[in-house]
Design a protein around this motif. Structure first.
Motif: not given
Ligand SMILES: [Zn+2]
Length: 444
Positions: A62, A64, A149, A237, A310
């Motif tokens: 996870h 970004h 996702k 998350h 995340d």
């Molecule tokens: Zn995320």
């Protein structure tokens, strides 16, 4: 098989437990896990790390990376350097915040081209499920994404709209048709819309704007859809511990559901967030200390499968002191292992647990059969950790592009001494090697 490297330690974490061992590496693969005092084969180099612990390289599903398109927020060069410095050897990039988002095969190829020469670790991609791209899902899966996702509430960027329940059902039915995986940002938009939305610097006001009920309801709906369509789903998350009994019951019943939580939910609490400190803002939010205790119980009993970062940075100017409008996302790629280990050891958990949560389980989630464990036949990916050494987080020493972090000034246990990717040392006491990561595709 020609062994070219032997990595020796008194503490190697294997699927059978922690033991002293010599790991024989051949051509980037673990050839064998030998007794500690095994003779080093002729022509092989011995690296003896003493009492430092050798963990399987971490797998962070996870992240970004935002590259291309919002590269000023983060990029493959900086993100993969931060990951390597933090003991991570594989990351999967989220399909949004980059431009284009990873929602068609053409977009996937654009992203792969950007990542190819910058990847210091292995990199794979999630696809995105949007209201209007059901026809693109199968081609994306065939092109190598690891799953899809979706959001059930607004994502924060307009090019990545959320799915309503009917659209979720359509996408899930399509994905279940080829036994794919849907990973879900589970907050219910109706509960969010009904919650008070108060501007300002008070964390309590922000917390009230993202209530637990939003997560609980979205997860309940998701379980119902997964059950009805026999679809594989994964909750991203998880913050609300109230949802744990629901998830445990669904798992017991045979619903194909897995769950992740994140270092910030497991190590930071709402009570400690200073006014205006939006480096602590993420959605769903960091909740109270009692909630955190329950999340650790969920990890202990297996209701929560994995712990992933995340990592979702932005430029500093978007982290205004107003919690309602500031960009939501916490940066922790380089710090997840020591942050989780620091709290785990305080709670009587072991590094074997940490290896299971942060390497084995995420590798299994993504179907990465070459990753996630120190055993013969897998990639020779390792994180070498001095678990009893401490350090104080200095943002200047972080490798990610925008060094704002909720962990600044914290003293953590566990110093990553080196990181190894397919038998090559890619990070050595904070010094990074040239990029040698590969682009991973599903079933590769
Ligand atoms: Zn995320």
């Amino acid at each position: 098989m020609d062994v070219n490297l032997v990595l020796r330690s008194t503490r190697v974490i294997t699927p059978e437990g922690t033991r002293s061992a010599s790991i024989a590496v051949s051509g980037g693969t673990i050839a064998a896990v030998l007794p500690y005092d095994a003779e080093v084969p002729a022509g092989a180099r011995l690296e003896d790390v003493g009492d430092d612990v050798v963990l399987p390289g971490l797998v962070d599903t996870h992240v970004h990376v935002n590259d291309p398109g919002r590269t000023e927020w983060e990029g493959f060069w900086t993100a993969t350097r931060a990951a390597a410095a933090g003991g991570i050897t594989t990351l999967l990039d989220m399909p949004l915040n980059s431009l284009p988002p990873t929602t068609t095969v053409e977009h996937l190829r654009i992203k792969q081209d950007v990542a190819r020469t910058k990847a210091h670790i292995d990199v794979g991609f999630w696809g995105g499920a949007l209201p209007d791209n059901v026809k693109d899902l199968r081609p994306l899966y065939d092109a190598g994404v690891f799953g899809f996702k979706c959001f059930l509430s607004p994502s924060g960027v307009e090019e990545f709209p959320e799915l309503d329940q009917e659209q979720l059902a359509n996408s899930l039915a399509e994905i279940a048709g080829f036994d794919g995986l849907m990973i879900v940002h589970a907050e219910d938009p109706h509960h969010l819309a009904a919650a008070p939305q108060k501007k300002g610097e008070k964390y309590a006001d922000f917390l009230a704007s993202r209530p637990r009920d939003a997560e609980n309801t979205a997860i309940e709906n998701l379980i119902n859809q997964a059950r009805r369509l026999n679809a594989r789903v994964h909750v991203l998350h998880l913050s609300s511990s109230d949802a744990l009994p629901l998830i445990a019951a669904a798992k017991a019943e045979g619903v194909k559901i897995t769950v992740e939580s994140c270092p910030h939910f497991l190590t930071l609490t709402a009570e400690e967030v200073p006014d205006g400190a939006t480096e602590f803002k993420c959605c769903p939010p960091i909740r109270e200390a009692a909630n955190q205790d329950a999340l650790w119980e969920g990890l202990a009993d297996g209701t929560i499968d994995c712990v992933v970062s995340d990592h979702s940075p932005s430029t500093a100017d978007l982290k205004t002191p107003d919690f309602l409008s500031a960009w939501g996302g916490i940066s922790s790629l380089q710090l997840g292992l020591p942050a989780v280990w620091t709290e785990a050891r305080r709670r009587g958990r072991t590094l074997e647990d940490v290896a299971r949560w942060m390497s084995e389980a995420p590798a299994r989630l993504a179907g990465l059969s070459q990753k996630g464990a120190i055993e013969a036949g897998r990639d020779a990916d390792f994180a070498v950790l001095a678990p009893d050494e401490t350090f104080t987080v200095d943002p200047a020493e972080l490798q990610h592009r925008n060094r704002l972090t909720a962990y600044a000034g914290k003293t953590l246990h566990g110093v990553v001494k080196s990181t190894w990717l397919r038998g090559e040392r890619i990070a050595d006491h904070g010094t990074l090697a040239e990029p040698s990561g590969r682009l991973l595709e599903r079933n590769n």
